[in-house]
Enzyme design. Structure first.
Site, mmCIF file in Angstrom:
data_model
loop_
_atom_site.group_PDB
_atom_site.id
_atom_site.type_symbol
_atom_site.label_atom_id
_atom_site.label_comp_id
_atom_site.label_asym_id
_atom_site.label_seq_id
_atom_site.Cartn_x
_atom_site.Cartn_y
_atom_site.Cartn_z
ATOM 1 N N SER A 12 0.817 -1.216 0.000
ATOM 2 C CA SER A 12 0.000 0.000 0.000
ATOM 3 C C SER A 12 0.852 1.269 0.000
ATOM 4 O O SER A 12 0.753 2.099 -0.904
ATOM 5 C CB SER A 12 -0.921 -0.012 1.231
ATOM 6 O OG SER A 12 -1.790 -1.120 1.186
ATOM 7 N N GLY A 14 4.265 1.573 -0.186
ATOM 8 C CA GLY A 14 5.340 1.564 -1.182
ATOM 9 C C GLY A 14 4.837 1.909 -2.568
ATOM 10 O O GLY A 14 5.465 2.675 -3.304
ATOM 11 N N LYS A 209 2.523 8.892 17.068
ATOM 12 C CA LYS A 209 1.857 7.922 16.166
ATOM 13 C C LYS A 209 1.822 6.552 16.831
ATOM 14 O O LYS A 209 0.853 5.805 16.715
ATOM 15 C CB LYS A 209 2.600 7.860 14.828
ATOM 16 C CG LYS A 209 1.967 6.931 13.795
ATOM 17 C CD LYS A 209 1.205 7.695 12.757
ATOM 18 C CE LYS A 209 0.325 6.857 11.877
ATOM 19 N NZ LYS A 209 0.932 5.766 11.143
ATOM 20 N N GLU A 303 2.670 -6.452 13.222
ATOM 21 C CA GLU A 303 3.773 -5.558 13.621
ATOM 22 C C GLU A 303 3.758 -5.309 15.130
ATOM 23 O O GLU A 303 4.319 -4.332 15.620
ATOM 24 C CB GLU A 303 3.641 -4.228 12.886
ATOM 25 C CG GLU A 303 3.780 -4.384 11.376
ATOM 26 C CD GLU A 303 3.811 -3.052 10.668
ATOM 27 O OE1 GLU A 303 2.803 -2.337 10.689
ATOM 28 O OE2 GLU A 303 4.863 -2.708 10.091
#
Ligand SMILES: NC(=O)C1=CN([C@@H]2O[C@H](COP(=O)(O)OP(=O)(O)OC[C@H]3O[C@@H](n4cnc5c(N)ncnc54)[C@H](OP(=O)(O)O)[C@@H]3O)[C@@H](O)[C@H]2O)C=CC1
Ligand SMILES: CC(C)(CO)C(=O)C(=O)O
Length: 343
Positions: A12, A14, A209, A303
């Site tokens: 997405s 990249g 973030k 992640e």
């Protein structure tokens, strides 16, 4: 012709960066996707090497097709990769980079655009242990929202920004804090809304973030719900407050010089972060299925170790019990394995 910019992680984010770079009128260089293997390259070429970006924040959701070059590891026939953007998920970074290490040297510029923290520190521990041989490393964080519609077709759903800073190098004599030409090209894209910051400002934005991701991503994955489904639940708000409080405590205990940074003290204020998390998660991205929930639903590794897990790791290093984030991390790992076991 300037040296190419290679994109490792043509998903997405990249693909969005690749298409935006390729669309800059003044760009005098190739944008080359580094795909996983020959199969992926053949799949891309079967689509006439066209990447599609659909802008659903524009009237009529227009689609823009960009012809891009693509290579897989065995095809790469260059001496050096001078400019590389890494946009794999954090958990895949080291393995993805391993194919390209022979082409990277201390003159190479590598920009990592990823959520979470800790990837560059890890790579410096296991790959680039000699600062004088370490490429020029840049950290990027983006608030653009993008998801896959189909193979090599992505939807740019949220118009945001891209913040970049050069990661300080301890003793590289040639190191300069200026933006390299790759970053300067990214700054020419109006859509990307790119800014180049001092590193001590970027790290604050990264922590901000991370607080959003540490609340929204794991809990939507564990509870298997859309972002907005967590809104107006007192238990969720209390859980978020506990996660954020522990994150902020760890940030200021473990990140060097952060507590002397006035911008950090203002930005990483707990009540402010709680409001930001709920606004971003429930309003701005309320209809999204978070990237971590999507990873668990598609049986992919998440992640989590770069988000809540990174808080736990940092805290462990100073003997601080980050039990809230540790529990969240364990629950995401359990959810991931439950889904991966399902047929
Ligand atoms: N999507 C978004 O809206 C946002 C994402 N981010 C962050 O940006 C980063 C990238 O996210 P996103 O773009 O969504 O991730 P995606 O999963 O969409 O893309 C990751 C890409 O990496 C590729 N990849 C994985 N391993 C390799 C390898 N060994 N060699 C080559 N390519 C490889 C995958 O290829 P393959 O297709 O072959 O599996 C995939 O296309 C993450 O850290 C994410 O948290 C941050 C803000 C918003
Ligand atoms: C903010 C949020 C949670 C939006 O979905 C996000 O960044 C993600 O999904 O990774």
């Amino acid at each position: 012709m300037n040296s190419p910019i290679y994109i490792l992680g043509a998903g997405s984010i990249g693909s969005l960066l690749a298409c935006e770079l390729a669309s800059i009128p003044s760009i005098r260089r190739d944008i080359v996707l580094l795909l996983r293997n020959q199969t992926r390259a053949e799949q891309f070429r079967a689509k006439q090497s066209l990447m599609t970006i659909e802008r659903n924040f524009e009237q009529g959701s227009p689609q823009y097709q960009t012809k891009l070059e693509a290579k897989y590891p065995a095809e790469l026939n260059v001496d050096t990769i001078e400019n590389l953007i890494v946009t794999t998920k954090t958990v895949h970074t080291e393995k993805a980079l391993s194919n390209y290490l022979p082409f990277l040297n201390e003159k190479s510029n590598i920009l990592f655009v990823q959520n979470g923290l800790g990837v560059i520190e890890h790579l410096k521990r296991v790959i680039w242990t000699n600062e004088s041989k370490t490429p020029n490393l840049y950290q990027g964080i983006t608030t653009h929202g993008c998801f896959q519609r189909q193979d090599f077709h992505f939807v740019h759903a949220g118009l945001g920004n891209l913040k970049i800073a050069k990661v300080p190098s301890v003793d590289k004599s040639s190191s300069t804090d200026g933006a390299c030409s790759m970053v300067e090209e990214l700054m020419k894209s109006k859509t990307l809304n790119t800014s180049y910051l001092p590193y001590d400002e970027l790290i604050v934005s990264q922590c901000e973030k991370l607080a959003v991701n540490a609340c929204m991503n794991p809990n939507t994955a564990i509870l298997d719900c859309l972002n907005r489904e967590l809104s107006n639940i007192e238990a969720v708000k209390l859980l978020f407050k506990n996660i954020i409080t522990e994150c902020v405590d760890v940030f200021f205990r473990c990140i060097p010089n952060l507590s002397e940074n006035e911008m950090a003290r203002r930005t990483l204020d707990i009540p402010r972060l709680l409001e930001l998390v709920m606004y971003t998660g429930f309003e701005v991205c309320g209809n999204n299925s978070s990237s971590m929930r999507q990873d668990t639903l598609y049986k992919r590794d998440t992640e989590i170790d770069s988000i809540n897990g990174w808080i736990v790791k940092l805290a462990d290093e100073v003997g601080y019990p980050a039990n809230v984030n540790k529990t969240i991390t364990l629950l995401v790992k359990a959810r991931t394995q439950i889904n991966q076991r399902r047929t």
